[in-house]
Write an enzyme that holds these catalytic residues in place. Structure first.
Site, PDB file in Angstrom:
ATOM      1  N   ARG A 139      45.315  43.130  28.934  1.00  0.00           N
ATOM      2  CA  ARG A 139      44.968  44.520  29.295  1.00  0.00           C
ATOM      3  C   ARG A 139      45.133  45.341  28.036  1.00  0.00           C
ATOM      4  O   ARG A 139      46.236  45.423  27.478  1.00  0.00           O
ATOM      5  CB  ARG A 139      45.890  45.029  30.410  1.00  0.00           C
ATOM      6  CG  ARG A 139      45.784  46.523  30.615  1.00  0.00           C
ATOM      7  CD  ARG A 139      46.451  47.020  31.876  1.00  0.00           C
ATOM      8  NE  ARG A 139      45.652  46.676  33.045  1.00  0.00           N
ATOM      9  CZ  ARG A 139      45.829  47.211  34.258  1.00  0.00           C
ATOM     10  NH1 ARG A 139      46.777  48.123  34.454  1.00  0.00           N
ATOM     11  NH2 ARG A 139      45.068  46.858  35.269  1.00  0.00           N
TER      12      ARG A 139
ATOM     13  N   HIS B  68      36.735  46.607  34.130  1.00  0.00           N
ATOM     14  CA  HIS B  68      37.867  46.075  34.920  1.00  0.00           C
ATOM     15  C   HIS B  68      37.301  44.990  35.856  1.00  0.00           C
ATOM     16  O   HIS B  68      37.278  45.151  37.078  1.00  0.00           O
ATOM     17  CB  HIS B  68      38.527  47.217  35.705  1.00  0.00           C
ATOM     18  CG  HIS B  68      39.897  46.899  36.203  1.00  0.00           C
ATOM     19  ND1 HIS B  68      40.547  45.701  35.962  1.00  0.00           N
ATOM     20  CD2 HIS B  68      40.766  47.637  36.950  1.00  0.00           C
ATOM     21  CE1 HIS B  68      41.737  45.729  36.531  1.00  0.00           C
ATOM     22  NE2 HIS B  68      41.901  46.877  37.148  1.00  0.00           N
TER      23      HIS B  68
ATOM     24  N   GLN C  60      39.166  43.523  39.053  1.00  0.00           N
ATOM     25  CA  GLN C  60      39.236  44.440  40.193  1.00  0.00           C
ATOM     26  C   GLN C  60      37.933  44.407  41.000  1.00  0.00           C
ATOM     27  O   GLN C  60      37.951  44.404  42.225  1.00  0.00           O
ATOM     28  CB  GLN C  60      39.510  45.871  39.689  1.00  0.00           C
ATOM     29  CG  GLN C  60      39.660  46.877  40.814  1.00  0.00           C
ATOM     30  CD  GLN C  60      40.920  46.659  41.632  1.00  0.00           C
ATOM     31  OE1 GLN C  60      42.002  46.584  41.087  1.00  0.00           O
ATOM     32  NE2 GLN C  60      40.789  46.554  42.945  1.00  0.00           N
TER      33      GLN C  60
ATOM     34  N   ASP D 154      37.959  56.576  41.827  1.00  0.00           N
ATOM     35  CA  ASP D 154      39.098  56.173  40.993  1.00  0.00           C
ATOM     36  C   ASP D 154      39.704  57.448  40.417  1.00  0.00           C
ATOM     37  O   ASP D 154      39.135  58.542  40.562  1.00  0.00           O
ATOM     38  CB  ASP D 154      38.578  55.227  39.879  1.00  0.00           C
ATOM     39  CG  ASP D 154      39.681  54.603  39.033  1.00  0.00           C
ATOM     40  OD1 ASP D 154      40.857  54.663  39.438  1.00  0.00           O
ATOM     41  OD2 ASP D 154      39.354  54.052  37.956  1.00  0.00           O
TER      42      ASP D 154
ATOM     43  N   CYS E 233      40.777  51.352  43.558  1.00  0.00           N
ATOM     44  CA  CYS E 233      41.503  50.247  42.900  1.00  0.00           C
ATOM     45  C   CYS E 233      43.002  50.488  42.857  1.00  0.00           C
ATOM     46  O   CYS E 233      43.763  49.537  42.689  1.00  0.00           O
ATOM     47  CB  CYS E 233      40.945  50.023  41.493  1.00  0.00           C
ATOM     48  SG  CYS E 233      41.208  51.392  40.357  1.00  0.00           S
TER      49      CYS E 233
ATOM     50  N   ARG F 298      43.335  40.970  44.972  1.00  0.00           N
ATOM     51  CA  ARG F 298      43.475  40.673  43.535  1.00  0.00           C
ATOM     52  C   ARG F 298      44.116  39.304  43.361  1.00  0.00           C
ATOM     53  O   ARG F 298      43.720  38.509  42.509  1.00  0.00           O
ATOM     54  CB  ARG F 298      44.338  41.744  42.844  1.00  0.00           C
ATOM     55  CG  ARG F 298      43.709  43.122  42.716  1.00  0.00           C
ATOM     56  CD  ARG F 298      42.565  43.146  41.723  1.00  0.00           C
ATOM     57  NE  ARG F 298      42.967  42.740  40.392  1.00  0.00           N
ATOM     58  CZ  ARG F 298      43.520  43.545  39.475  1.00  0.00           C
ATOM     59  NH1 ARG F 298      43.709  44.803  39.744  1.00  0.00           N
ATOM     60  NH2 ARG F 298      43.841  43.092  38.271  1.00  0.00           N
TER      61      ARG F 298
HETATM   62  N1  NVA Z   1      40.351  53.644  35.591  1.00  0.00           N
HETATM   63  C1  NVA Z   1      41.768  53.384  35.692  1.00  0.00           C
HETATM   64  C2  NVA Z   1      42.022  52.138  36.457  1.00  0.00           C
HETATM   65  C3  NVA Z   1      43.476  51.793  36.643  1.00  0.00           C
HETATM   66  C4  NVA Z   1      43.681  50.503  37.376  1.00  0.00           C
HETATM   67  C5  NVA Z   1      42.377  53.312  34.298  1.00  0.00           C
HETATM   68  O1  NVA Z   1      41.741  52.710  33.415  1.00  0.00           O
HETATM   69  O2  NVA Z   1      43.447  53.862  34.076  1.00  0.00           O
HETATM   70  N1   CP Z   2      44.225  48.352  40.090  1.00  0.00           N
HETATM   71  C1   CP Z   2      44.980  47.946  39.075  1.00  0.00           C
HETATM   72  O1   CP Z   2      44.544  47.287  38.127  1.00  0.00           O
HETATM   73  O2   CP Z   2      46.291  48.309  39.192  1.00  0.00           O
HETATM   74  P1   CP Z   2      47.427  48.198  38.090  1.00  0.00           P
HETATM   75  O3   CP Z   2      47.127  49.224  37.041  1.00  0.00           O
HETATM   76  O4   CP Z   2      48.699  48.518  38.848  1.00  0.00           O
HETATM   77  O5   CP Z   2      47.438  46.832  37.507  1.00  0.00           O
END
Ligand code: NVA
Ligand code: CP
Length: 306
Positions: A104, A131, A134, A220, A260, A288
């Site tokens: 990540r 992502h 997800q 989101d 998500c 997930r």
């Molecule tokens: N769009 C959000 C998703 C978090 C799971 C982010 O990138 O922070």
């Molecule tokens: N939806 C998702 O990826 O959650 P986290 O940021 O908690 O991993």
């Protein structure tokens, strides 16, 4: 076996994705019946986090243990990556010690560079652009509730972020439609979304129009990780892009709502929608675990029949 990565949704073909959804169903039902299944005994997953996480860490770590392997959590603050070690060198070294890697991070380019120097499969656990894990879970959840997603309509309300981009890619691979409504100035950039065409999405100025007749309404956070400095401005710009009962009311009567998570009730979604009868967010979060187990099994063992 040929080395495969999952860096973007379109790294898997339609047939492979359909296989993964079926495999997720098998792995989930086995798990629910407490049947041990250890195809990845002695395999190790390294999880590299440059951003926070609850679901991604838990689902990958628990998933790898449940498949008989083990998982190692690394965050940038504690590794040499945080002190400037080149990502290419990290890819060379880490991939000599483990069997599979999940990352990540910020720019997609970082994970692409790591993967180019990796001897083992690399999975995108979220980047600024995508992502994909997800969206695997989201589509599997949709299939569980409504069957095939082909030809269906997904409404994306809010920011044209990593989730939105990945929905748009998925629509091309799996042949469904996405109706997108973003505030002015936050529109989809097809190139950043990695799209080959615009056949599978339509933009709407009014979020109500984007929701009309939808099979799935989703949104989101207004401010994704990495954009925190814009938060105050975004709170104002996105105020009319809150998914509420009125928006759900113009979608199909059996439409589901997804997010998500983590969610901000009172910002991108009202509490009555996310906690209401059409919301499937807890199934979505749980899934997930199951889809990523199927994904790791596929990347390490290929298609299996057991
Ligand atoms: N769009 C959000 C998703 C978090 C799971 C982010 O990138 O922070
Ligand atoms: N939806 C998702 O990826 O959650 P986290 O940021 O908690 O991993």
């Amino acid at each position: 076996m040929m080395l495969r990565h999952f860096l973007q949704f379109k790294d898997l073909s339609r047939d492979e994705l359909l296989y993964l959804f079926e495999r997720s169903r098998v792995i989930k039902s086995r798990f629910k019946r407490y049947q041990p299944y250890h195809p990845l005994t002695d395999r190790t997953l390294a999880m590299i986090f440059e951003k926070s996480s609850t679901r991604t860490r838990l689902s990958f770590e628990a998933g790898m243990h449940q498949l008989g392997g083990s998982a190692i959590y690394l965050n940038t603050r504690d590794t040499q990556l945080g002190r400037g070690e080149p990502v290419e060198d990290a890819g060379e070294v880490i991939s000599r010690m483990v069997d599979i890697v999940m990352i990540r991070t910020f720019e997609q380019e970082i994970i692409e560079r790591f993967a180019a120097h990796s001897r083992v499969p690399v999975i995108n656990g979220l980047t600024n652009e995508y992502h994909p894990c997800q969206i695997l879970a989201d589509i599997f959840t949709f299939i569980e509730h409504h069957g095939s997603i082909q030809g269906k309509t997904v409404s994306w309300i809010g920011d044209s972020n990593n989730m939105c981009n990945t929905w748009l890619q998925a629509a091309e691979v799996l042949d469904f439609n996405v109706h997108v409504s973003t505030p002015p100035g936050y529109e989809v950039e097809p190139e950043r979304a990695g799209l080959y065409g615009t056949d599978h999405f339509e933009s709407f100025a009014d979020p109500m129009d984007a929701c009309r007749g939808a099979d799935l309404v989703t949104t989101d956070v207004w401010t994704s990780m990495g954009w925190e400095a814009e938060n105050d401005e975004r709170l104002k710009d996105f105020a009319d892009w809150q998914v509420d009962a009125e928006m759900m009311g113009v979608a199909k009567s059996d439409a589901v709502f997804m997010h998500c998570l983590p969610a901000h009730r009172g910002e991108e979604v009202t509490a009555d929608v996310i906690d209401g009868p059409q919301s499937v967010v807890w199934d979505e979060a749980e899934n997930r675990l199951h889809v990523q187990k199927a994904l790791m099994e596929f990347l390490l063992l290929g298609k299996v029949e057991s």
